[in-house]
Motif scaffolding. Sequence first.
Motif, mmCIF file in Angstrom:
data_model
loop_
_atom_site.group_PDB
_atom_site.id
_atom_site.type_symbol
_atom_site.label_atom_id
_atom_site.label_comp_id
_atom_site.label_asym_id
_atom_site.label_seq_id
_atom_site.Cartn_x
_atom_site.Cartn_y
_atom_site.Cartn_z
ATOM 1 N N LEU A 294 0.834 -1.208 0.000
ATOM 2 C CA LEU A 294 0.000 0.000 0.000
ATOM 3 C C LEU A 294 0.874 1.266 0.000
ATOM 4 N N ALA A 295 1.919 1.240 0.837
ATOM 5 C CA ALA A 295 2.784 2.428 0.963
ATOM 6 C C ALA A 295 3.665 2.642 -0.263
ATOM 7 N N GLN A 296 3.842 1.596 -1.069
ATOM 8 C CA GLN A 296 4.616 1.774 -2.307
ATOM 9 C C GLN A 296 3.841 2.637 -3.302
ATOM 10 N N LYS A 297 2.533 2.522 -3.258
ATOM 11 C CA LYS A 297 1.693 3.237 -4.241
ATOM 12 C C LYS A 297 1.120 4.545 -3.720
ATOM 13 N N PHE A 298 0.930 4.620 -2.392
ATOM 14 C CA PHE A 298 0.205 5.768 -1.834
ATOM 15 C C PHE A 298 0.938 6.365 -0.637
ATOM 16 N N THR A 299 0.687 7.661 -0.398
ATOM 17 C CA THR A 299 1.114 8.307 0.838
ATOM 18 C C THR A 299 -0.001 8.101 1.841
ATOM 19 N N LEU A 300 0.303 7.469 2.970
ATOM 20 C CA LEU A 300 -0.761 7.079 3.905
ATOM 21 C C LEU A 300 -1.021 8.173 4.941
ATOM 22 N N VAL A 301 -2.277 8.554 5.046
ATOM 23 C CA VAL A 301 -2.666 9.645 5.947
ATOM 24 C C VAL A 301 -3.881 9.237 6.778
ATOM 25 N N CYS A 302 -4.249 10.109 7.748
ATOM 26 C CA CYS A 302 -5.457 9.838 8.542
ATOM 27 C C CYS A 302 -6.686 10.357 7.786
ATOM 28 N N MET A 303 -7.859 10.091 8.314
ATOM 29 C CA MET A 303 -9.117 10.438 7.630
ATOM 30 C C MET A 303 -9.320 11.958 7.538
ATOM 31 N N LYS A 304 -8.943 12.647 8.615
ATOM 32 C CA LYS A 304 -9.099 14.113 8.638
ATOM 33 C C LYS A 304 -8.329 14.721 7.469
ATOM 34 N N ALA A 305 -7.118 14.197 7.240
ATOM 35 C CA ALA A 305 -6.285 14.683 6.134
ATOM 36 C C ALA A 305 -6.917 14.329 4.791
ATOM 37 N N HIS A 306 -7.497 13.131 4.697
ATOM 38 C CA HIS A 306 -8.165 12.717 3.459
ATOM 39 C C HIS A 306 -9.344 13.657 3.162
ATOM 40 N N ALA A 307 -10.072 14.038 4.226
ATOM 41 C CA ALA A 307 -11.249 14.906 4.046
ATOM 42 C C ALA A 307 -10.847 16.296 3.553
ATOM 43 N N SER A 308 -9.649 16.730 3.947
ATOM 44 C CA SER A 308 -9.261 18.094 3.533
ATOM 45 C C SER A 308 -8.247 18.062 2.393
ATOM 46 N N LYS A 309 -8.172 16.939 1.692
ATOM 47 C CA LYS A 309 -7.347 16.677 0.514
ATOM 48 C C LYS A 309 -6.288 17.714 0.141
ATOM 49 N N GLY A 310 -6.654 18.705 -0.665
ATOM 50 C CA GLY A 310 -5.675 19.617 -1.246
ATOM 51 C C GLY A 310 -4.749 20.286 -0.237
ATOM 52 N N GLU A 311 -5.190 20.374 1.025
ATOM 53 C CA GLU A 311 -4.370 21.078 2.012
ATOM 54 C C GLU A 311 -3.287 20.181 2.595
ATOM 55 N N ILE A 312 -3.256 18.927 2.157
ATOM 56 C CA ILE A 312 -2.340 17.975 2.771
ATOM 57 C C ILE A 312 -0.910 18.199 2.276
ATOM 58 N N THR A 313 0.023 18.159 3.189
ATOM 59 C CA THR A 313 1.418 18.304 2.778
ATOM 60 C C THR A 313 2.207 17.089 3.230
ATOM 61 N N GLN A 314 3.207 16.747 2.460
ATOM 62 C CA GLN A 314 4.069 15.631 2.838
ATOM 63 C C GLN A 314 5.096 16.142 3.841
ATOM 64 N N ASP A 315 5.848 15.205 4.425
ATOM 65 C CA ASP A 315 6.900 15.601 5.371
ATOM 66 C C ASP A 315 7.842 16.624 4.762
ATOM 67 N N ALA A 316 8.146 16.426 3.468
ATOM 68 C CA ALA A 316 9.098 17.306 2.802
ATOM 69 C C ALA A 316 8.491 18.694 2.516
ATOM 70 N N GLY A 317 7.199 18.828 2.753
ATOM 71 C CA GLY A 317 6.573 20.127 2.538
ATOM 72 C C GLY A 317 5.907 20.247 1.181
ATOM 73 N N ALA A 318 6.037 19.194 0.338
ATOM 74 C CA ALA A 318 5.422 19.252 -0.991
ATOM 75 C C ALA A 318 3.934 18.965 -0.888
ATOM 76 N N VAL A 319 3.144 19.603 -1.709
ATOM 77 C CA VAL A 319 1.694 19.353 -1.711
ATOM 78 C C VAL A 319 1.448 18.017 -2.407
ATOM 79 N N VAL A 320 0.674 17.165 -1.747
ATOM 80 C CA VAL A 320 0.414 15.842 -2.303
ATOM 81 C C VAL A 320 -0.591 15.948 -3.438
ATOM 82 N N GLY A 321 -0.295 15.286 -4.547
ATOM 83 C CA GLY A 321 -1.226 15.267 -5.672
ATOM 84 C C GLY A 321 -2.436 14.419 -5.348
ATOM 85 N N VAL A 322 -3.610 14.979 -5.473
ATOM 86 C CA VAL A 322 -4.828 14.228 -5.186
ATOM 87 C C VAL A 322 -5.620 14.100 -6.476
ATOM 88 N N ARG A 323 -5.998 12.889 -6.778
ATOM 89 C CA ARG A 323 -6.593 12.671 -8.084
ATOM 90 C C ARG A 323 -8.093 12.471 -8.077
#
Length: 324
Positions: A294-323
């Motif tokens: 699962l982690a090879q294909k996706f960045t794993l987050v909690c539900m709150k982060a999933h609900a607010s999609k575009g605002e999610i940032t990775q550890d490195a500070g990059a905005v995660v692409g949400v499709r």
Amino acid sequence: MPLPIKPIASVSLDLDDKWTYMKTHGDPKWSEFPSYLPIVVPRVLEFLEKRNLKITFFIVGQDAALERNHAVLRSIADAGHEIANHSFHHEPWLHLYSEQDIQKEFESAELAIAKATGQRPIGFRGPGFSISETVIKVMISRGYRYDASTLPTFLGPLARAYYFFNAKLDPEEKKKRAKLFGTVSDGLKPIKVYNWKTAAGSVTEIPVTTIPIVRTPFHLSYLIYLHGYSHFLSSLYANIAFGACGLAGVNPSFLLHPLDFLGREEAPELAFFPGMTMPSNEKMKLADRIFTALAQKFTLVCMKAHASKGEITQDAGAVVGVRS
Ligand SMILES: [Zn+2]
């Protein structure tokens, strides 16, 4: 060169305690609230810690209301995980409650959960995927950010038939459980995140993801069930599921249960449950394999982060692409 940005997938665990299974199954000993939380919670926290994951735990209010569970529930919040609401009484016939009783159910769960963990939930999952417009209306009135109570599959009635076959229930109890695990039409519900609109407003719906088109489940309990037939099949099936989500542009919401981490030796009363013939070390090995894939294909987050999609940032500070 920057690393390619992976789409997100959320991970959540429904902290169904031993008594909740006994209650749905019709075992009168449930009312003593027997628990396996002291065994399973540290095990799951260690598993997540090793993978540096922060997920969402849907907690049952009745467990939070018992003083004896406070330390173990607090340890989940202290480890940085999101705490969400899984109802107070864990009755899969929540959709039959009056609006007033649903309000009471939410209020008592929120109070108990906040007292035990220090967090006020903003996410809800109905017991046994029990949900209705009235439940959504109550959720909106109480300021919830998301609901996660749908499982878009055609297999709900099949799971229910299996359950009834194994449970000790009188006709009245069966009537209450008539929609347990959903109806065939649930298979037509969306699998991507969407806004559930009602006259009272809207809330973000995060379905428990099923495989695009065929709509069969791939939560960890289901993979364990397949694993009982063939080790090869469970891994193949999981890889097909993750790959199909990637191709269809679906951000999966991956569901866990305590029984995914407990062996037959640790909950003998639940031997009727599929997958409970497997020892815990074998389940842990499978969980490890599934999470690696699962982690090879996706960045794993909690539900709150999933609900607010575009605002999610990775550890490195990059905005995660949400499709989706
Ligand atoms: Zn549950």
